[in-house]
Motif scaffolding. Structure first.
Motif, mmCIF file in Angstrom:
data_model
loop_
_atom_site.group_PDB
_atom_site.id
_atom_site.type_symbol
_atom_site.label_atom_id
_atom_site.label_comp_id
_atom_site.label_asym_id
_atom_site.label_seq_id
_atom_site.Cartn_x
_atom_site.Cartn_y
_atom_site.Cartn_z
ATOM 1 N N GLN A 454 0.930 -1.190 0.021
ATOM 2 C CA GLN A 454 0.026 0.038 0.000
ATOM 3 C C GLN A 454 0.889 1.193 0.015
ATOM 4 O O GLN A 454 0.566 2.346 -0.857
ATOM 5 C CB GLN A 454 -0.990 -0.136 1.235
ATOM 6 N N HIS A 457 2.344 1.528 -3.841
ATOM 7 C CA HIS A 457 1.654 1.914 -4.709
ATOM 8 C C HIS A 457 0.894 3.230 -4.609
ATOM 9 O O HIS A 457 0.584 3.935 -5.317
ATOM 10 C CB HIS A 457 0.648 0.710 -5.039
ATOM 11 N N ASN A 463 -3.544 3.338 -10.957
ATOM 12 C CA ASN A 463 -4.879 2.807 -10.460
ATOM 13 C C ASN A 463 -4.928 1.315 -10.728
ATOM 14 O O ASN A 463 -5.259 0.653 -9.853
ATOM 15 C CB ASN A 463 -6.113 3.359 -11.252
ATOM 16 N N LYS A 464 -4.431 0.721 -11.872
ATOM 17 C CA LYS A 464 -4.612 -0.497 -12.001
ATOM 18 C C LYS A 464 -3.540 -1.450 -11.101
ATOM 19 O O LYS A 464 -4.199 -2.468 -10.409
ATOM 20 C CB LYS A 464 -4.348 -1.041 -13.412
ATOM 21 N N TYR A 467 -5.389 -1.485 -7.612
ATOM 22 C CA TYR A 467 -6.262 -2.175 -7.433
ATOM 23 C C TYR A 467 -5.931 -3.782 -7.305
ATOM 24 O O TYR A 467 -6.351 -4.609 -6.424
ATOM 25 C CB TYR A 467 -7.260 -2.242 -8.825
ATOM 26 N N ILE A 468 -4.918 -4.192 -8.180
ATOM 27 C CA ILE A 468 -4.472 -5.465 -8.138
ATOM 28 C C ILE A 468 -3.795 -5.733 -6.574
ATOM 29 O O ILE A 468 -4.203 -6.583 -6.051
ATOM 30 C CB ILE A 468 -3.477 -5.738 -9.123
ATOM 31 N N ASP A 470 -4.236 -4.220 -3.780
ATOM 32 C CA ASP A 470 -5.403 -4.093 -2.933
ATOM 33 C C ASP A 470 -6.137 -5.459 -2.757
ATOM 34 O O ASP A 470 -6.377 -6.169 -1.543
ATOM 35 C CB ASP A 470 -6.553 -2.961 -3.122
ATOM 36 N N LYS A 471 -6.280 -5.957 -3.865
ATOM 37 C CA LYS A 471 -6.996 -7.559 -3.917
ATOM 38 C C LYS A 471 -6.168 -8.357 -3.265
ATOM 39 O O LYS A 471 -6.542 -9.238 -2.389
ATOM 40 C CB LYS A 471 -7.235 -7.750 -5.453
ATOM 41 N N THR A 499 -7.218 2.341 4.174
ATOM 42 C CA THR A 499 -7.659 2.687 2.974
ATOM 43 C C THR A 499 -8.877 3.355 2.890
ATOM 44 O O THR A 499 -9.581 3.243 1.880
ATOM 45 C CB THR A 499 -7.428 1.459 2.274
#
Length: 681
Positions: A454, A457, A463-464, A467-468, A470-471, A499
Motif C-alpha cells: 500500500q 503503490h 490505479n490498475k 487495484y491489483i 489491494d485485492k 484505505t
C-alpha cells in the motif's frame, strides 16, 4: 572423598524421584523443553535462509536457547556479518570468493589457549571493522576492545559491558548481545575434543558440531600479551547442541546446578558470590557426562548425578583449575578463582559438602520437594512425564512461543524470499511444534506485506496496480486471520482504516470484540477450566483461532496507522524495531478512529471504553510494561477530540511509565505541540 553421595534418608532413590518431579515443575518436562527448542530452531532456519549475503546474521544462544525459562535465564544473542569469514590457515582461503567475502585469519601463535588474534586479510567495507583495525608487526589486526565499543554504541546507547557482551533490556527482558565473527572451520586447538568423544555425544552430533565451526567474541585474555586485540574462541553453537543431546535427567541435573549456584553457593558471602557462574555449572555437567562417571542418568539417579557434579566442582575449586570442555588447556578459573578468594570459596563449598545432600535444603526452590519425602517416605511418586502436565499446560507453552515468533520484513524482495522459503518448509517433514511456528511466521508476513504494498503503490499512483495490490492485500490479510489467532483480525481493520473503508474496518472490529469477550480467552490471563471445556481436545488451528489473542506488533519501518508515525519514529531512533500495543487498547483505538468518520456518539463511546481500560485495568488486559503506549494512545484520542487537559495528563502519565517501546521523544514532542497551540489561542 567418598565415591557416592551420602544418605540423608533411606530412600535416596525415592528422593531423587521427588526431585525429578520438582525440577520438571520448575524447569519443564521434556516435551515443554522440546517445544521451546523447536520453536527457536525453526525461526532461526527460516531467518538464516532469507538473509542476504552482507547482512547481519543473528543467533540466540545461552540458557534461553537451551530451553530454560528460569527467572535468571538470560536471553543471549550473537550477531555477525555474513560476508566475513575467519579461516584457520591460508589454505582454507580457496573455499571463498574474495570478491564478496572478506577473509580474516585466526592467529593464535602468541595467545593463551582459547584466544586468538584476528588478522584482516582482504579489504572490508564495514565501517566498524575498518575503524577497529590496528597495525602490529606490519600486519592489520581487528581490535576486540575497539570493535566491541563501536558495535554496542551503534546499537544501543543504554548498555553496560558484560564480558564480550552488551547488557540491556527490551520488552521487559534482560538480554546480552555479542558482536562476533564466524568460522566455518573447527579450531585446531580444539581437535583433542573430537578424539575424546567416545561415549558422548554420538558421532553424528560430533560431526554436525565440527562441520558448523565456531565463533570469535570480542574479549581478550586479561593475562595475555594483547588483551585489547585478542578474541575469545566461542563454542556457543556447539554448546547448545550438546545440551540438546542430553537426556532429560541430565538436563534437569544441569538445571539443579544452576539453582544451587544461585540460591545456595552465591548466598554464602559477598566476597565469593561472583566467582562462579552458570557457565562453570554447564562445564561441570559436560565433563561428568563425558567421563561416564554415572552409567545411568535416570530419575532414580538424579541426586547421584548432582553429587558427582558437585564433587567435581569442589575438586576444581581446590586445584584452581576449571578446564574448558573444548580446550582443556584454557583454565576458566585463571583470573577469578585464585589466591585468598579461592581459599574462601573452597572452605564454603566444603562446608556444604560435609552436610551431604542436606545442603540442598538451603535452596528455596527445591527445599519443599526434599521435605515432602522426608515426612512421607512411603509416598508413591510418579515420574511419568506424560501425566505431569495436562494438554492445557502444553498449549500455554506453545502459545508463549507463538507470541514470541515474529518476522521482520524490511522490503518486498525480502518478503518474497521469505514466502518461498516457508513454502519449501511446508513441503518438508516437520514436527507439530515446527508447523505451528511456520504457520505463525507466514501469518506475520501476510499481515505486514499489504502495508508495504500500500505504501509503495500510494507513491506510484497507478490505479490498475493499486487495484491489483489491494485485492492481493485483502486476500493475504484474510488468510492470515484464518490461520492466525483472534487478534490477527485487527490487522484487516487497520488496513481498511488506512484505505478509508471505515465500515468494513468496523465489521472486523465487531467480530474481534465478540471473540475477545469469550470467558475462555487465553491472553495475559486464562481461566483454565473454561478454556479446557471450550477447546480441549480440539486441533491447534481451532484453539488458536477461537481462544488465543496476543499483543499487536507493528514493524516500525512500516506505516500501519498514520496517527502512530511519531511513536514508530521515536522507537526506531532508539533502535527498537517493534511497537508493542495491547490488543484491547488497539481495538478501542481503531474503533474510535473509524467511528470519527461515521458517528461521533459512537466514537466518544469507544474513547470512554479506552479511558476506563487505561485508567482502571489492573494488569489483566494492559500489562505494566505496555502502559507507556496505552497512555500515549489515549492521549492521542483525547487530543483529536479537543480535550487538551486530558490529553496532557495522559501524555505525562505515558512519560513516567517503564518505557519498553521507547516512545518518550514522541510523547515530549506531542506535549510541546499541545502547550504551544494552547499558548497561541
Amino acid at each position: 572423598m567418598e565415591s557416592s553421595p551420602p544418605q540423608i534418608c533411606e530412600g535416596l532413590q525415592h528422593m531423587s524421584e521427588s526431585m525429578f518431579v520438582g525440577l520438571c515443575e520448575i524447569v519443564g518436562t521434556s516435551q515443554q523443553i522440546a517445544i521451546r527448542r523447536e520453536a527457536e530452531d525453526i525461526q532461526e532456519m527460516v531467518y538464516r535462509r532469507v538473509r542476504r549475503n552482507g547482512k547481519i546474521i543473528t543467533m540466540m544462544s545461552g540458557s534461553h536457547r537451551e530451553g530454560f525459562r528460569l527467572k535468571e535465564s538470560d536471553v543471549d544473542f550473537m550477531f555477525w556479518p555474513n560476508n566475513h569469514r575467519v579461516i584457520m590457515d591460508m589454505s582454507q582461503s580457496e573455499y571463498y570468493n574474495t570478491a564478496n567475502t572478506t577473509l580474516i585469519l585466526s592467529d593464535s601463535s602468541e595467545s593463551p589457549p582459547g584466544f586468538t588474534l584476528l588478522q584482516l586479510l582482504t579489504p572490508t567495507t564495514n565501517r566498524a571493522i575498518q575503524t577497529a583495525c590496528v597495525r602490529m608487526n606490519a600486519r592489520v589486526y581487528i581490535s576486540s576492545s575497539i570493535y566491541r565499543q563501536l558495535t554496542f554504541s551503534a546499537v544501543n546507547h543504554n548498555f553496560t559491558i558484560h564480558g564480550p557482551c552488551g547488557n540491556g533490556y527490551i520488552a521487559g527482558y534482560e538480554y546480552d548481545t555479542a558482536y562476533c565473527f564466524v568460522s566455518d572451520f573447527w579450531p585446531p586447538s580444539a581437535s583433542s575434543w573430537i578424539d575424546r568423544c567416545h561415549s558422548w555425544p554420538d558421532p553424528e552430533i560430533v560431526d554436525d558440531i565440527v562441520r558448523n565451526g565456531c565463533h570469535f567474541v570480542a574479549i581478550g585474555h586479561p593475562l595475555g600479551p594483547h588483551e585489547n586485540e585478542e578474541w575469545r574462541i566461542s563454542f556457543s553453537r556447539a554448546e547448545y547442541k550438546l545440551v540438546y543431546s542430553m537426556n532429560h535427567c541430565q538436563f534437569l541435573t544441569y538445571g539443579l546446578l544452576k539453582l544451587f549456584l544461585k540460591e545456595v553457593i552465591n548466598q554464602q558471602s559477598e566476597g565469593t558470590n561472583k566467582l562462579l557462574c552458570s557457565y562453570h555449572m554447564k562445564t561441570t555437567v559436560f565433563w561428568a557426562i563425558q567421563q561416564n562417571t554415572l552409567p545411568h542418568w535416570c530419575p532414580q539417579n538424579l541426586l547421584a548425578g548432582f553429587w558427582i557434579c558437585f564433587k567435581l566442582l569442589l575438586k576444581w575449586v581446590y586445584k584452581g583449575i576449571c578446564p574448558n570442555f573444548f580446550i582443556p588447556q584454557n583454565n576458566l578459573f585463571l583470573t577469578k578463582v585464585h589466591g585468598s578468594a579461592q581459599n574462601r570459596l573452597f572452605l564454603q563449598l566444603h562446608e556444604l559438602y560435609k552436610k551431604g545432600l542436606a545442603c540442598l535444603l538451603q535452596s528455596s526452590s527445591i527445599r519443599s520437594y526434599i521435605i515432602h519425602v522426608l515426612y512421607s517416605p512411603r509416598l508413591f511418586i510418579c515420574t511419568d512425564e506424560s501425566i505431569m502436565r495436562s494438554e492445557f499446560h502444553y498449549d500455554v507453552e506453545l502459545v508463549t512461543q507463538f507470541k514470541l515468533c515474529f518476522f521482520m520484513c524490511g522490503d518486498i524482495s525480502q518478503t518474497t524470499k521469505a514466502i518461498h522459503v516457508i513454502e519449501q518448509y511446508v513441503e518438508s517433514p516437520m514436527t507439530h511444534h515446527q508447523v505451528v511456528m511456520i504457520q505463525k511466521l507466514a501469518t506475520s508476513i501476510f499481515q505486514r506485506t499489504p502495508f508495504l504494498l500500500q505504501n509503495m503503490h500510494n507513491d506510484t499512483g497507478v490505479n490498475k496496480q493499486m487495484y491489483i495490490a489491494d485485492k492481493q492485500s485483502c486476500h493475504m490479510l484474510k488468510l492470515a486471520a484464518k490461520i492466525g489467532c483472534i487478534s490477527d483480525m485487527l490487522y484487516i481493520a487497520m488496513y481498511y482504516y488506512k484505505t478509508l473503508r471505515y465500515r468494513e474496518a468496523l465489521s472486523f472490529i465487531e467480530m474481534t470484540k465478540v471473540k475477545l469477550a469469550q470467558p475462555y480467552l487465553m491472553y495475559s490471563y486464562v481461566d483454565t477450566e473454561r478454556y479446557t471445556e471450550a477447546v480441549g481436545g480440539q486441533s491447534w488451528s481451532t484453539k488458536i483461532r477461537q481462544a488465543v489473542a496476543e499483543n499487536i506488533k507493528l514493524n516500525d519501518e512500516i506505516c500501519f496507522i498514520s496517527e502512530l508515525i511519531p511513536e514508530q519514529q521515536s522507537a526506531l531512533q532508539n533502535r527498537v524495531p517493534i511497537l508493542y500495543i495491547p490488543v484491547f487498547v488497539m481495538l478501542h483505538f481503531l474503533e474510535f478512529l473509524c467511528y470519527r468518520h461515521i458517528d461521533t456518539t459512537l466514537s466518544q463511546a469507544a474513547l470512554d471504553d479506552l479511558q476506563v481500560l487505561v485508567h482502571h485495568d489492573q494488569g489483566r488486559y494492559v500489562s505494566d510494561i505496555f502502559r507507556d503506549i496505552s497512555w500515549e494512545i489515549l492521549g492521542i484520542c483525547q487530543q483529536m477530540t479537543g480535550d487538551i487537559q486530558a490529553a496532557l495528563y495522559s501524555y505525562q502519565q505515558s512519560l513516567i511509565q517503564y518505557s519498553v517501546n521507547r516512545i518518550q521523544s514522541a510523547t515530549q514532542r506531542r506535549i510541546q505541540d499541545l502547550v504551544q497551540s494552547t499558548s497561541h489561542q
